[in-house]
Design an enzyme around this catalytic site. Sequence first.
Site, PDB file in Angstrom:
ATOM      1  N   VAL A 158       0.825  -1.182  -0.042  1.00 21.26           N
ATOM      2  CA  VAL A 158      -0.074   0.017   0.021  1.00 21.26           C
ATOM      3  C   VAL A 158       0.935   1.251  -0.083  1.00 21.26           C
ATOM      4  O   VAL A 158       1.546   1.637   1.048  1.00 21.26           O
ATOM      5  CB  VAL A 158      -0.925  -0.095   1.155  1.00 21.26           C
ATOM      6  N   PRO A 159       1.000   1.980  -1.050  1.00 24.67           N
ATOM      7  CA  PRO A 159       2.362   2.719  -1.431  1.00 24.67           C
ATOM      8  C   PRO A 159       2.191   4.231  -0.651  1.00 24.67           C
ATOM      9  O   PRO A 159       2.130   4.984  -1.498  1.00 24.67           O
ATOM     10  CB  PRO A 159       2.455   2.898  -2.817  1.00 24.67           C
ATOM     11  N   CYS A 160       2.364   4.037   0.710  1.00 27.13           N
ATOM     12  CA  CYS A 160       2.407   5.445   1.141  1.00 27.13           C
ATOM     13  C   CYS A 160       3.573   6.352   0.700  1.00 27.13           C
ATOM     14  O   CYS A 160       3.594   7.236   1.069  1.00 27.13           O
ATOM     15  CB  CYS A 160       2.248   5.356   2.654  1.00 27.13           C
ATOM     16  N   HIS A 161       4.805   5.269   0.383  1.00 26.49           N
ATOM     17  CA  HIS A 161       5.832   6.451  -0.312  1.00 26.49           C
ATOM     18  C   HIS A 161       5.567   7.123  -1.227  1.00 26.49           C
ATOM     19  O   HIS A 161       6.601   8.257  -1.569  1.00 26.49           O
ATOM     20  CB  HIS A 161       7.036   5.277  -0.530  1.00 26.49           C
TER      21      HIS A 161
END
Length: 197
Positions: A158-161
Site C-alpha cells: 500500500v504505497p504510502c511512499h
Amino acid sequence: MRTEADTLEKLRGRLAEEAQAEGLIDVAYRTIDSPIGSLLLAATDQGLVRLAFANEDHDVVLESLASTVSPRILRTPARLDTAARELDQYFEGRRWRFDLPLDFRLSRGFRLSVLEHLVQIGFGATESYTEVAAAVGNPKAVRAAGTACATNPLPVIVPCHRVVRSDGSFGNYLGGVETKRYLLDFERRTAIAGSAR
C-alpha cells in the site's frame, strides 16, 4: 551428513505444516531480503496484514501482532510465497501493482479510507498529503492523512511512499527517508524505462 540446524529446520517445517492443517495458525510470518533491507511479512487467512522494515524491530512487530490479532503466530514461509514472489517481481521492475489479498484490520475509519486510496496512486506517480486528504473527502485533514501514511501497516504494498509534501519534499517515512527516496527513484526510473519500450 545432516547438521543440527538442518534437523531443526525440518522439525520447524513439519510443525508448521501440522499446525496449519489443524487450523492452529492465525498469523503466519516470514522474512525476505530486499534492496531496502530485511522485510517481515505477516498474513492472516484474510490476507497480508503487516509488512515491517528492519528498523521497526521484527520481534517488536510480532509481539504487537500477538496482542492485536492473535497469539497464535508461527513462522510459516510457504504460506507467504505469493507475497514474497510479488515483492521480488516489484523490486526487479516487473510488477507495478500487487494482486495480494490484504487484511486491513489494523486500520479503521479515516486511516482506512486513506489506505484504500493509496493503492490507486500509480506506479512512478506521487500525490501530496493535501491531494490525498481531498481524494478521501476531507480536504482539511492533511495532518490526519500524514498520520494514516505514517501508521500504514502495509508499506510498499500500500504505497504510502508515493505521498509527498506539497513542495515536493519527502516528509517522514516509517522505513526511513533513504528508503522512501530509493523507492521513489526506483519507480520513476522503472516507469520511464517501461514507457520507452
